[in-house]
Design an enzyme around this catalytic site. Structure first.
Site, short mmCIF file in Angstrom:
data_model
loop_
_atom_site.label_atom_id
_atom_site.label_comp_id
_atom_site.label_asym_id
_atom_site.label_seq_id
_atom_site.Cartn_x
_atom_site.Cartn_y
_atom_site.Cartn_z
N HIS A 86 -66.83 -35.96 7.96
CA HIS A 86 -66.51 -34.66 8.68
C HIS A 86 -67.74 -33.59 8.17
CE1 HIS A 86 -62.77 -36.40 9.90
NE2 HIS A 86 -62.38 -36.35 8.75
N HIS A 115 -68.38 -26.54 1.77
CA HIS A 115 -68.95 -27.41 2.54
C HIS A 115 -69.53 -26.64 3.74
CE1 HIS A 115 -64.79 -26.43 3.64
NE2 HIS A 115 -65.08 -26.15 4.86
N HIS A 117 -70.15 -26.02 8.19
CA HIS A 117 -70.01 -26.41 9.59
C HIS A 117 -71.17 -26.01 10.33
CE1 HIS A 117 -65.58 -26.75 8.93
NE2 HIS A 117 -65.92 -25.94 7.85
N THR A 222 -59.62 -25.02 8.74
CA THR A 222 -59.84 -24.77 10.08
C THR A 222 -59.91 -26.54 10.30
OG1 THR A 222 -62.20 -24.99 9.48
CG2 THR A 222 -61.36 -22.90 9.88
ZN LIG Z 1 -64.55 -25.08 6.30
#
Ligand SMILES: [Zn+2]
Ligand SMILES: *[C@@H]1O[C@H](CO)[C@@H](O)[C@H](O)[C@H]1NC(C)=O
Ligand SMILES: *[C@@H]1O[C@H](CO)[C@@H](O)[C@H](O)[C@H]1NC(C)=O
Ligand SMILES: *[C@@H]1O[C@H](CO)[C@@H](O)[C@H](O)[C@H]1NC(C)=O
Length: 333
Positions: A86, A115, A117, A222
């Site tokens: 992901h 992480h 996005h 999220t």
């Molecule tokens: Zn996140």
């Protein structure tokens, strides 16, 4: 009996937060995309979800205590970079982990993972937006409340996590502190691949200069299960990266091909208030200048303030003169 046990097991798996498992059945397109998350993960249809659009005209300005970033300038060894299908996760092996306290937080929050996005191209990719502006990428540094001992336990409490969110902006120049991350990305393009970084890693090096101005609000993870347990801190100043450095993230692959985008669309803000923290040393400085001045307002109220004092002084002089006048009258009688 076996059915009961396996049902329980499946339920337990569904409760696993993004922090622990990378194998949830969700994606960013079609039937597994964000519009359908709520069918399987009830909380994704909640009223206090993230991300949101932050309308700068609607925020409430506050001056919170300083945030303390503990261990952010340490050189950390044994930092792992993992493709979970992901996103790319950066995790720290050795204790003690960096931590944060202060600002809107009560108690200490311990680093869990960070992480990213991103989007198909540089016009979009961030999760939260500011005045409906998207940024090409966003970093999430996830911390769990120390009191709850583990991220798994923390997600059961409304103040269990805090996420420090940083936006990225394009620059013509390379950001040298990101070289080790982009080098590692080249080795984890395949699903579940993981490497240990070549060099020690410092949190502070990859952050923007200004850590005093940020927006803060209550929201959720999220990604499924979208637990509403996150105190969000969105720092206003973006980090500047070259296009090629952002492009390197788009080479990562999931089981279904390249991860071209992995941001959730904005969710309704509902009854929530977004607070905007202004550097409070700015106000302290002004206060020294004029200790009587109201911190939250500007000159017009200062004048009002003055007139108010004047009226009181005049009233008391009238009162004193009246008392003296009456006393003289009494003595003369
Ligand atoms: Zn996140
Ligand atoms: C960027 O990607 C979005 C989503 O795929 C697309 O709608 C948009 O046209 C693209 N913009 C550019 C400049 O390529
Ligand atoms: C990743 O691969 C490159 C070669 O392409 C290598 O130089 C580097 O040391 C590798 N490991 C990490 C953690 O970046
Ligand atoms: C207070 O009294 C002074 C004279 O002593 C006068 O000049 C001033 O206008 C008065 N202020 C108000 C607010 O009435």
């Amino acid at each position: 009996m076996q059915i009961i046990i396996s049902t329980f097991f499946v339920l337990a798996l569904m409760q696993a937060p993004e922090l622990t498992s990378g194998d949830q059945d969700f994606g960013y397109d079609g039937v597994s995309g964000p519009l359908h998350w709520g069918e399987r993960y009830r909380e994704c249809a909640g009223k206090h979800q993230s991300p949101i659009n932050i309308n700068v005209l609607r925020v409430k300005q506050v001056s919170l205590p300083d945030i303390q970033f503990v261990g952010f300038d340490d050189s950390i060894d044994g930092v792992h970079v993992t493709n979970n299908g992901h996103t790319v996760l950066i995790e720290v092996e050795n204790e003690p982990h960096p931590r944060v306290r202060g600002g809107p937080l009560e108690g200490d929050y311990v680093f869990s993972q960070m992480h990213f996005h991103w989007g198909d191209n540089d016009t979009l990719g961030s999760e939260d937006k500011i005045n409906h502006r998207s940024f090409p990428m966003e970093l999430h540094m996830v911390f769990f409340k120390e009191e709850y001992k583990s991220p798994q336990e923390a997600v059961k409490h409304p103040d269990g996590l805090t996420v420090l969110a940083f936006f990225y902006e394009l620059d013509r120049h390379y950001h040298p502190a990101y070289d080790d991350i982009t080098a590692a990305l080249g080795n984890v393009t395949e699903l579940h691949a993981s490497v240990t970084m070549d060099h020690p890693f410092s949190f502070l090096n990859i952050l923007p200069y200004d850590l005093r101005r940020y927006f803060t609000y209550r929201g959720s993870l999220t990604t499924p299960p979208c637990s509403e347990v996150v105190i969000w801190l969105d720092f206003e100043q973006p980090v500047r990266l070259a296009h090629d450095q952002i492009e390197a993230f788009r080479e990562l692959r999931s089981a279904h091909g390249k991860i071209k985008h992995n941001f959730r669309p904005i969710q309704p803000i509902g009854d929530r208030v977004v607070f905007y923290n202004i550097d409070n040393s700015y106000f302290n400085y002004n206060e020294v200048d004029d200790p009587d001045d109201d911190v939250t307002t500007q000159r017009p109220s200062r004048r009002k303030h003055g007139r108010h004092n004047g009226a009181i002084k005049n009233k008391s002089s009238v009162a004193i003169i009246s008392v003296v006048f009456l006393a003289v009258c009494y003595l003369l009688k």
